[in-house]
Design an enzyme around this catalytic site. Structure first.
Site, PDB file in Angstrom:
ATOM      1  CG  ASP A   1       2.662   0.304   7.878  1.00 42.82           C
ATOM      2  OD1 ASP A   1       2.163  -0.190   6.856  1.00 42.82           O
ATOM      3  OD2 ASP A   1       2.069   0.331   8.975  1.00 42.82           O
TER       4      ASP A   1
ATOM      5  CG  ASP B   1       1.618  -3.965   5.307  1.00 43.52           C
ATOM      6  OD1 ASP B   1       2.409  -3.129   5.790  1.00 43.52           O
ATOM      7  OD2 ASP B   1       0.400  -3.724   5.169  1.00 43.52           O
TER       8      ASP B   1
ATOM      9  CD  GLU C   1      -3.002  -1.375   5.335  1.00 44.38           C
ATOM     10  OE1 GLU C   1      -2.953  -2.469   5.935  1.00 44.38           O
ATOM     11  OE2 GLU C   1      -2.589  -0.318   5.867  1.00 44.38           O
ATOM     12  CD  GLU C   2      -1.383   2.183   7.792  1.00 43.06           C
ATOM     13  OE1 GLU C   2      -2.097   1.770   8.717  1.00 43.06           O
ATOM     14  OE2 GLU C   2      -0.220   1.796   7.605  1.00 43.06           O
TER      15      GLU C   2
ATOM     16  CG  HIS D   1       1.219   2.603  12.719  1.00 41.08           C
ATOM     17  ND1 HIS D   1      -0.152   2.674  12.789  1.00 41.08           N
ATOM     18  CD2 HIS D   1       1.492   1.849  11.625  1.00 41.08           C
ATOM     19  CE1 HIS D   1      -0.680   2.006  11.771  1.00 41.08           C
ATOM     20  NE2 HIS D   1       0.310   1.484  11.066  1.00 41.08           N
TER      21      HIS D   1
ATOM     22  CG  HIS E   1      -0.502   0.046   2.537  1.00 42.08           C
ATOM     23  ND1 HIS E   1      -0.181   1.221   3.174  1.00 42.08           N
ATOM     24  CD2 HIS E   1      -0.285  -0.935   3.444  1.00 42.08           C
ATOM     25  CE1 HIS E   1       0.207   0.959   4.412  1.00 42.08           C
ATOM     26  NE2 HIS E   1       0.166  -0.339   4.600  1.00 42.08           N
TER      27      HIS E   1
END
Length: 361
Positions: free
Chosen positions: A182, A237, A214-215, A325, A68
């Site tokens: 990510d 991922d 995606e998130e 994140h 993504h």
């Protein structure tokens, strides 16, 4: 920075690009630039996911390899009278990794630097100093003295806010530190898979995909999978690295540098047993290192893809990564290269007969 070799330059360009959910133009353009030389056709769906098509046997199975494009970030919601910016997280954030971090606000007039702030601990009651600051109590300081000046700088509600961090190769040169691993590492895997298939015979049609949003709910994976109608899919991922202090094998058992992670289970799907077994057998045959992992929470694009059309055998293959994140995360180059090698070897074996056997295994 000295000139990087080609793969590192690609990784730098992908991770330095700014693209929160709904604002993936920059990373999409970077991915398109790097993947186009190895694809027969490159296009997007109507939500903005990038699809690069590589034909081996045009009548063969459709194989989807999806990373993504988006990264976690924030969105401007309002500007107060003193010119401070208030914001909404876009994607999952832990408040403790946010304060005093630099961000970039993407305005129509150009990029603007800011820093995330809050009320200083020196003036807080003792009991409040021991607590983490709520995201709702944070703001972004752009050096403006008023709402009018912030507007003159170009800030508007809805503007994307992106963490700032430059790609860094560590002293151990296989350790790579960057924002947005990510999931720009998944996009890099898709690029490298098509690159390694260039000039190779494979019995299928391969789609290297950079999905959007995606998130915030695996959204681009759903639309791009409906467009492609894959027979087999891999969500590529990041995963959790368990090799930092305070983490036990029971919490997270994977270690950086010991191979890509084959995900058994996460909150979005149970991995397809037939496909999982086939991938493991291929890794064993080719002596490619791998690790198993499972996640009680979270999911990948595979979770959306496997529910499209009448169902798609899908598997998530991930890279053990530290500090996801947040503003900067770290991964091991060997894991990236072995993930590419494993997926390429699997694709070479995915003909019609094999796909049918996998599907009903």
């Amino acid at each position: 920075m000295a000139k990087l070799e080609n793969t590192l330059q690609m990784l730098k360009d992908l991770t330095d690009a700014k693209g929160i959910p709904g604002n993936e133009k920059e990373p999409r353009e970077v991915m398109s630039r790097y993947i186009s030389p190895y694809a027969d056709e490159v296009y997007t769906d109507n939500l903005g996911s990038l699809v690069a098509k590589k034909i081996g046997n045009k009548k063969g199975p459709h194989i989807m390899v999806a990373g993504h494009l988006d990264e976690v970030g924030f969105m401007v919601t309002r500007i107060d009278d003193n010119g401070y910016i208030y914001f909404q997280p876009v994607g999952g954030w832990w408040s403790q990794v946010m304060l005093a971090q630099r961000v970039t606000i993407m305005t129509r007039q150009g990029d603007l630097t800011g820093i995330i702030g809050s009320k200083p601990p020196h003036i807080l009651p003792v009991d409040q100093r021991k607590k983490s600051v709520d995201i709702k109590d944070m703001f972004i300081d752009i050096g403006a003295s008023s709402k009018e000046e912030a507007k003159e700088f170009g800030v508007t509600p809805g503007d994307a806010i992106v963490p700032y961090f430059e790609f860094t190769q560590m002293k151990n040169e296989k350790m790579l530190l960057a924002k947005a691993w990510d999931n720009r590492i998944g996009c890099a895997i898709a690029i490298e898979v098509l690159k390694q298939l260039k000039g190779e015979k494979h019995p299928n049609v391969v789609y290297g995909v950079g999905t959007v949003q995606e998130e915030v709910g695996l959204r681009g994976a759903r639309t791009s999978a409906n467009l492609i109608n894959p027979d087999i899919a891999f969500g590529v991922d990041v995963g959790i690295a368990g090799d930092t202090p305070g983490i036990s094998d029971r919490d997270a058992s994977s270690k950086m540098g010991e191979g890509p992670q084959i995900i058994l289970y996460d909150a979005s799907m149970v991995s397809h047993k037939g496909l999982r077994d086939f991938v493991v057998d291929t890794a064993e045959e080719q002596e490619i290192p791998y690790q198993f992992d499972s996640l009680a929470g979270g999911g990948t694009d595979s979770g959306a893809i496997h529910l499209t059309h009448n169902g798609v055998p899908a598997l998530s293959i991930t890279i053990a990564t530290r500090y996801i994140h947040s503003h900067a995360a770290m991964l091991h180059r060997d894991d990236f290269e072995n993930a590419v090698r494993l997926i390429v070897e699997v694709i070479k074996r995915l003909d019609d007969k094999t796909v049918k056997e996998i599907t009903f295994n």
